[in-house]
Each structure stands twice: as C-alpha cells, then as structure tokens.
Write a protein that holds these residues in place. Structure first.
Motif, short mmCIF file in Angstrom:
data_model
loop_
_atom_site.label_atom_id
_atom_site.label_comp_id
_atom_site.label_asym_id
_atom_site.label_seq_id
_atom_site.Cartn_x
_atom_site.Cartn_y
_atom_site.Cartn_z
N UNK A 59 -11.26 2.27 5.85
CA UNK A 59 -10.54 3.43 5.32
C UNK A 59 -9.80 3.08 4.02
N UNK A 60 -9.32 1.84 3.91
CA UNK A 60 -8.62 1.45 2.69
C UNK A 60 -9.57 1.37 1.50
N UNK A 61 -10.80 0.93 1.75
CA UNK A 61 -11.79 0.87 0.68
C UNK A 61 -12.14 2.28 0.19
N UNK A 62 -12.34 3.20 1.12
CA UNK A 62 -12.65 4.59 0.73
C UNK A 62 -11.46 5.19 -0.03
N UNK A 63 -10.25 4.91 0.42
CA UNK A 63 -9.06 5.43 -0.27
C UNK A 63 -8.97 4.87 -1.69
N UNK A 108 -9.00 6.06 -7.28
CA UNK A 108 -9.53 5.66 -8.58
C UNK A 108 -10.16 6.84 -9.31
N UNK A 109 -10.91 7.65 -8.57
CA UNK A 109 -11.53 8.84 -9.16
C UNK A 109 -10.47 9.83 -9.63
N UNK A 110 -9.41 9.98 -8.85
CA UNK A 110 -8.33 10.89 -9.22
C UNK A 110 -7.61 10.41 -10.48
N UNK A 111 -7.37 9.10 -10.57
CA UNK A 111 -6.73 8.54 -11.76
C UNK A 111 -7.58 8.78 -13.00
N UNK A 112 -8.89 8.58 -12.86
CA UNK A 112 -9.79 8.79 -13.99
C UNK A 112 -9.78 10.25 -14.42
N UNK A 113 -9.77 11.17 -13.45
CA UNK A 113 -9.77 12.59 -13.78
C UNK A 113 -8.51 12.98 -14.56
N UNK A 160 -2.53 2.63 -10.10
CA UNK A 160 -1.89 1.52 -9.38
C UNK A 160 -1.98 1.72 -7.87
N UNK A 161 -1.90 2.96 -7.44
CA UNK A 161 -2.07 3.22 -6.01
C UNK A 161 -3.46 2.84 -5.54
N UNK A 162 -4.47 3.10 -6.35
CA UNK A 162 -5.84 2.74 -5.97
C UNK A 162 -5.95 1.24 -5.69
N UNK A 163 -5.31 0.41 -6.52
CA UNK A 163 -5.35 -1.03 -6.29
C UNK A 163 -4.53 -1.44 -5.07
N UNK A 164 -3.47 -0.70 -4.77
CA UNK A 164 -2.59 -1.09 -3.66
C UNK A 164 -3.31 -1.05 -2.32
N UNK A 165 -4.28 -0.15 -2.17
CA UNK A 165 -5.03 -0.10 -0.91
C UNK A 165 -5.77 -1.42 -0.65
N UNK A 166 -6.21 -2.07 -1.72
CA UNK A 166 -6.97 -3.31 -1.56
C UNK A 166 -6.10 -4.44 -1.03
N UNK A 167 -4.80 -4.42 -1.34
CA UNK A 167 -3.91 -5.45 -0.80
C UNK A 167 -3.83 -5.35 0.72
N UNK A 208 0.82 -1.21 0.00
CA UNK A 208 0.00 0.00 0.00
C UNK A 208 0.86 1.26 0.00
N UNK A 209 1.92 1.26 0.79
CA UNK A 209 2.79 2.43 0.85
C UNK A 209 3.58 2.63 -0.45
N UNK A 210 3.94 1.53 -1.11
CA UNK A 210 4.59 1.68 -2.42
C UNK A 210 3.64 2.37 -3.39
#
Length: 416
Positions: A93-97, A102-107, A186-193, A34-36
């Motif tokens: 909190x990780x789900x919300x992040x 994801x929204x930021x990446x799309x923007x 990629x950061x959006x997916x890292x929170x899910x890990x 997640x931190x990466x």
C-alpha cells in the motif's frame, strides 16, 4: 500491607517503553516520517482547494474522497489483514501511495491540479488507506509483548499526533517557500521510508484465518455479539466526528476568525498535535474503572473543542486546541487498546477494519457536514455543533453503556 497496596494500585509507566522493542521502534520511526509527509500533503491540498474555490465545503469534499474508500472496502480490507501477510500488505500500500502522490505533485507542478484531478487522486489514496489501516493496527501485537501493547497503541497514536504537531507547521513553511507541488512531492517520498522500515522489521508470526467470502455483516455480527465492543466502536466514531473541525474548518478560522494568512492553518493543527503528544508521554496506569477514565478524557476533549469554537483571540484558541488534543489522544488510546486486547489474533484484522470504518470511514460524512455547516453558519457554529457527539459519548460512558463496558472488561480480566 505495603505489598498488597502495591498490587491493587496500577503501575504508572510511560508509553515510551514500547520503543525499547526493535521492531516497534522501526515501525514507529517509519510511520512518523510517513505521517509527517501526509500532513505536508494535507496542508497543501487544503490550501490548494481553498484557494481554488474559497469554500470550506470543497475542502471537506477532498477529505471525503480521501476516506470514502475506508467505508466502502472495510470487509475486504479486514479480510486481507486476517488472511494475508500484514507486513507485505503494508509495504504494497505504501508503494501505491508513493506513485499516487507523485502523480498529484506532478499535476500541481504542471498547472493541471484542478479540482476534479485533486478529488480523483485523493480517492485513489483513500483506497490505499482502506487496506493499510487494518493491517497497521492489527500488526501491533506482533511487534511488542502483550504487557506493552497499551504502550504500543498509545505510541502508534503518537506517530499521527507527533506528525500533527510538526507536519502542518513544516508543511506550511514548505508551501510558503517552495510551493504546493514540493509539499506533495515530499509526501510521496515519505511513504517509502515506512515501506523500508517494515521490510527490515520481523513481526511475530500471525494466526491466519481460513478463506471465504468477505462480508461486512459477518464482522458486524461478531462485534454485536459482544455489546461492549460495539459501544467502544461508537465512541471511536464520536471522537472522529468531533475532531473534524481541526482539519476542515481550520483554513476558515485562520483567515476569517483570526485574520491571519491561510498558511497559519499549520499552527492551529499543530497546537492540537502538541496536546496529543503531551498526553502520550505522561505516565498512566491501566486503572480499575476504564469507562470512567474514558468519559473524563472525552469531556476534556469536548471542553477543548468548545473553547476553540468560542475563543475570543488566537492565543485562547491555541490553548483550547492543545487541551482538546490531550483529551482526544487519552480517550482514543484507551478505547483502541481495549479493542485490541478483547479479540483474538485471527479476528483482529476484521475488528480493526471496523475500527477503520468508525475512525476513518466516518470522516467523509463528517467533512461534508462540517464543511456545509461552516459555509452556512460559520466556522464557530460548525465547531460547536460538531463537538456534540463527544459530549453525548462522555455522558453515555458514565451511565448504562459505560457500566456495560466496565462489567465486560472485568469478566475478561478474570478469565485472563
């Protein structure tokens, strides 16, 4: 004779021993990933904002947005960590992040990543950080035996600094090859890990605190009653303030001082992370004079940051950053461990919320001041001035405040 000497000499063991415990190993692995991802996004946002504005001040403003929530929500975040299930709070909190990044990446991918959009979504991410951080800090004693808590605190810091060593370099590579939106995605997916790792972990049962209104002054009153805790929190704040140039001013150092592409910021941040990770794997003992050890490590941190500010060439700057990273982790780990050990489980969430205010909540101010100083005086002068808090903290830990901490810890050790 030999037996007595062995008892008086603190055992020196590597912090890696914490990874022998399954639940902490899950926490560590998920948090590293997640931190990466977070560093992928940090690099992408710094470069995006710097390209949009050519201003270190606005880079600092984005950092302000990401950490302002920690300062504003500290009493509620600490209460939530003490009264609720810490593991579930971390997962939520990780789900919300994930959704926010994801929204930021799309923007950014759609060309809508303007400065107001970036600032707004960074602020939302800051709200998740505000609630996640006290819970993540307070859950550590439930993942390892008490004797291994110092190792767990050190390795918890390593999750951030290992990511700091690897993430910025890899993030800069992703930005250069795939673009800004990919790094953020990629950061959006890292929170899910991390969320998945916590779902399969089984922390020890926590002692919850009865309900009531969450008030910051109640938490402050508790800490002020134990003066040594307040001094330790001030040291945490000093460390956070002096570390800010590594993030905020790095783009200006890469381009204006060293004449490299802006993506070289990943190498600079990574050098600091390498020094921090090195500190985590060197065996250390508890020591009989922790205040003196903290003072020495703070002085090393200060020397590294001053050396970076004055570095005549890139190679010298990288070495100085590595030295600073070593002193940073060594001092911060010891201070955080002492805070963890000196409070009860029922109060740990609120105290670690104050730790969040000291370590993360000071960053909005630090980023704005640092960015402003760099804009007016240049990156070298800004880094020099921002090193002053740890110079003062190091001197204080060798004098009266340090003696107060040492005496309080000795009384605590006798009681245990």
């Amino acid at each position: 004779m030999t037996s007595t000497a062995a008892q008086q000499t603190p055992e020196r063991r590597s912090s890696l021993r914490a990874l022998r415990h399954r639940d902490f190993a899950l926490y560590f692995t998920g948090n590293v990933l997640s931190n990466c991802g977070t560093w992928f996004q940090n690099v992408a946002l710094s470069l995006l904002v710097y390209r949009l504005t050519r201003s270190s001040f606005w880079v600092g403003a984005v950092n302000f947005a990401q950490f302002a929530g920690v300062l504003l929500l500290a009493p509620w975040a600490g209460a939530a960590a003490d009264r609720g299930d810490r593991r579930r709070l971390i997962v939520a909190t990780q789900v919300v992040a994930t959704l926010t990044s994801g929204a930021l990446a799309a923007a950014v991918a759609l060309g809508a990543g303007t400065l107001p959009v970036v600032l707004s979504l960074a602020l939302v991410l800051g709200l998740t950080t505000a609630f996640a951080t006290p819970a993540m800090q307070a859950i550590l004693p439930a993942l390892v035996p008490r004797d291994d808590l110092p190792a767990a605190v050190a390795m918890n810091s390593v999750t951030f600094n290992l990511a700091r060593a690897v993430g910025p370099v890899a993030g800069a590579f992703v930005v250069a090859r795939l673009g800004l939106a990919w790094a953020i995605g990629l950061n959006a997916f890292s929170y899910l890990f991390f969320a998945g790792a916590m779902l399969v972990a089984h922390p020890a049962a926590q002692t919850t605190r009865a309900g009531g209104r969450a008030r910051l002054r109640d938490s402050m009153r508790m800490v002020l009653a134990e003066r040594h805790l307040f001094i330790l929190l001030l040291v945490v704040a000093a460390v956070s303030l002096s570390m800010d140039p590594v993030n905020t001013v790095a783009p200006a150092f890469a381009t204006r001082v060293y004449g490299r592409p802006d993506t070289f910021v990943g190498i600079l941040i990574g050098a600091f992370g390498v020094g921090a990770v090195t500190a985590s794997v060197i065996p250390s003992g508890e020591g009989r004079r922790p205040a003196r050890t903290i003072a020495i490590m703070l002085a090393l941190f200060a020397a590294g940051m001053i050396g970076f500010a004055l570095s005549p060439a890139l190679e010298a700057g990288l070495v100085a950053l590595a030295v600073a990273g070593f002193g940073y982790l060594s001092s911060q780990t010891r201070v955080t461990t002492l805070l963890q050990l000196e409070v009860s489980d029922a109060e740990r969430g609120r105290v670690m919320a104050l730790w969040s205010v000291a370590f993360l909540g000071t960053r909005p101010l630090a980023s704005l001041v640092d960015g402003g100083l760099a804009t007016v005086l240049g990156p070298r002068a800004a880094t020099l001035l921002m090193a002053m808090p740890i110079v003062v903290a190091s001197a204080a830990m060798l004098m009266g405040p340090g003696r107060t901490v040492g005496e309080a810890l000795e009384r605590s050790r006798v009681r245990r």
